[in-house]
Write an enzyme that holds these catalytic residues in place. Structure first.
Site, PDB file in Angstrom:
ATOM      1  N   ARG A  49     -10.580   8.438  14.912  1.00 22.34           N
ATOM      2  CA  ARG A  49     -11.323   6.893  13.514  1.00 22.34           C
ATOM      3  C   ARG A  49     -12.217   6.514  13.937  1.00 22.34           C
ATOM      4  O   ARG A  49     -13.044   6.451  13.035  1.00 22.34           O
ATOM      5  CB  ARG A  49      -9.615   6.214  14.043  1.00 22.34           C
ATOM      6  CG  ARG A  49      -9.124   7.078  13.039  1.00 22.34           C
ATOM      7  CD  ARG A  49      -7.417   6.090  12.975  1.00 22.34           C
ATOM      8  NE  ARG A  49      -6.557   6.674  12.194  1.00 22.34           N
ATOM      9  CZ  ARG A  49      -5.435   5.916  12.503  1.00 22.34           C
ATOM     10  NH1 ARG A  49      -5.272   5.394  13.985  1.00 22.34           N
ATOM     11  NH2 ARG A  49      -3.756   7.113  11.673  1.00 22.34           N
TER      12      ARG A  49
ATOM     13  N   ASN B  25      -8.832   7.239   7.070  1.00 23.83           N
ATOM     14  CA  ASN B  25      -8.594   7.578   8.816  1.00 23.83           C
ATOM     15  C   ASN B  25      -8.553   8.691   9.143  1.00 23.83           C
ATOM     16  O   ASN B  25      -7.842   8.739   9.988  1.00 23.83           O
ATOM     17  CB  ASN B  25      -7.889   6.216   8.729  1.00 23.83           C
ATOM     18  CG  ASN B  25      -5.994   5.943   8.581  1.00 23.83           C
ATOM     19  OD1 ASN B  25      -5.997   6.882   7.875  1.00 23.83           O
ATOM     20  ND2 ASN B  25      -5.813   5.060   8.968  1.00 23.83           N
TER      21      ASN B  25
ATOM     22  N   GLU C  15       9.552  12.491  13.284  1.00 25.89           N
ATOM     23  CA  GLU C  15       8.875  12.314  12.326  1.00 25.89           C
ATOM     24  C   GLU C  15       8.813  14.449  12.706  1.00 25.89           C
ATOM     25  O   GLU C  15       8.381  15.114  11.139  1.00 25.89           O
ATOM     26  CB  GLU C  15       7.635  12.126  12.782  1.00 25.89           C
ATOM     27  CG  GLU C  15       7.756  10.457  12.189  1.00 25.89           C
ATOM     28  CD  GLU C  15       6.427  10.540  12.970  1.00 25.89           C
ATOM     29  OE1 GLU C  15       5.532  10.203  13.376  1.00 25.89           O
ATOM     30  OE2 GLU C  15       6.422   8.498  12.630  1.00 25.89           O
TER      31      GLU C  15
ATOM     32  N   THR D 180      -5.998   1.517  14.014  1.00 28.13           N
ATOM     33  CA  THR D 180      -5.704   2.020  12.548  1.00 28.13           C
ATOM     34  C   THR D 180      -6.500   1.643  11.433  1.00 28.13           C
ATOM     35  O   THR D 180      -6.904   2.990  10.882  1.00 28.13           O
ATOM     36  CB  THR D 180      -4.189   1.369  11.993  1.00 28.13           C
ATOM     37  OG1 THR D 180      -3.535   1.421  12.560  1.00 28.13           O
ATOM     38  CG2 THR D 180      -3.967   1.530  10.368  1.00 28.13           C
TER      39      THR D 180
ATOM     40  N   ARG E  54      -2.795   8.311  20.585  1.00 23.10           N
ATOM     41  CA  ARG E  54      -2.444   6.957  20.092  1.00 23.10           C
ATOM     42  C   ARG E  54      -3.937   6.943  20.237  1.00 23.10           C
ATOM     43  O   ARG E  54      -4.998   6.058  19.583  1.00 23.10           O
ATOM     44  CB  ARG E  54      -1.433   6.093  19.926  1.00 23.10           C
ATOM     45  CG  ARG E  54      -0.165   6.348  19.237  1.00 23.10           C
ATOM     46  CD  ARG E  54      -0.211   6.253  17.864  1.00 23.10           C
ATOM     47  NE  ARG E  54       0.061   4.791  17.662  1.00 23.10           N
ATOM     48  CZ  ARG E  54       0.297   4.334  16.486  1.00 23.10           C
ATOM     49  NH1 ARG E  54      -0.066   5.099  15.618  1.00 23.10           N
ATOM     50  NH2 ARG E  54      -0.621   3.444  15.915  1.00 23.10           N
TER      51      ARG E  54
ATOM     52  N   PHE F 213       0.621  -1.122  -0.146  1.00 18.75           N
ATOM     53  CA  PHE F 213      -0.015   0.056  -0.243  1.00 18.75           C
ATOM     54  C   PHE F 213       0.415   1.365  -0.139  1.00 18.75           C
ATOM     55  O   PHE F 213       0.101   2.209   0.311  1.00 18.75           O
ATOM     56  CB  PHE F 213      -0.996  -0.280   1.569  1.00 18.75           C
ATOM     57  CG  PHE F 213      -0.263  -0.039   2.080  1.00 18.75           C
ATOM     58  CD1 PHE F 213       0.467   1.439   3.450  1.00 18.75           C
ATOM     59  CD2 PHE F 213      -0.349  -1.254   3.177  1.00 18.75           C
ATOM     60  CE1 PHE F 213       1.101   1.046   4.539  1.00 18.75           C
ATOM     61  CE2 PHE F 213       0.116  -1.311   4.476  1.00 18.75           C
ATOM     62  CZ  PHE F 213       1.108  -0.288   4.963  1.00 18.75           C
TER      63      PHE F 213
END
Ligand code: IDP
Length: 151
Positions: free
Chosen positions: A102, A112, A126, A91, A85, A57
């Site tokens: 989500r 998502n 990040e 996910t 989280r 993906f």
């Protein structure tokens, strides 16, 4: 205090969910220390998602995240990585618990609505991809003593 990177993905920006998602984090007590609307380059997207390079993906993920603007956010708070989280949900949004972002706003793995760093190590890596050092700001909030018992 810990910092984490959140991305409001293109689907959520286009669905005008930015303010609702930001409000959840502010209501929780997390502090916004970095915030910008940006269009991600393919290079930065590939760097950000490097761990998924070999996944089937990957190409779709990179092309989606670069397809239109995202909102990049740095949030600060005690255990910010885990708190975010938990608030995001799983996910796959169809499995995500009601009450999570989500769980409440999304239906598909590839749509998502949100990204959140999965560890303190990832967060540090990040944040550097999305923000210059002087774009993450420090400031005091009077409410901090009403959010945390011990500072
Ligand atoms: P996370 O966003 O919950 O941390 P990761 O496993 O790091 O999940 O995956 C990154 C992103 O890649 C997911 O948010 C999702 O949009 C996408 N993704 C993950 N697994 C799949 C899949 O099996 N098919 C399509 N997209 C996927």
């Amino acid at each position: 205090m810990e910092r984490t990177l959140v991305l409001i993905k293109p689907d959520a920006v286009k669905r005008q969910l930015t303010s609702k998602i930001l409000a959840r984090f502010e209501d929780k007590g997390l502090k916004i220390v970095g915030l910008k609307l940006m269009q991600l380059s393919k290079e930065k997207a590939m760097e950000h998602y490097a761990e998924h390079k070999k996944k089937p993906f990957f190409d779709n993920l990179v092309s989606f995240i670069t397809s239109s603007p995202i909102v990049a956010i740095v949030l600060e708070g005690k255990d910010a990585v885990t708190v975010v989280r938990t608030m995001m949900g799983t996910t796959n949004p169809r499995d995500a618990a009601p009450g999570t972002i989500r769980g409440d706003f999304a239906m598909d793995l590839g749509r998502n609505v949100i990204h959140g760093s999965d560890s303190v190590y990832s967060a540090e890596r990040e944040i550097k991809i999305f923000f210059e050092e002087d774009e993450v700001l420090e400031y005091e909030r009077i409410i901090d003593r009403d959010i945390y018992e011990n500072l």
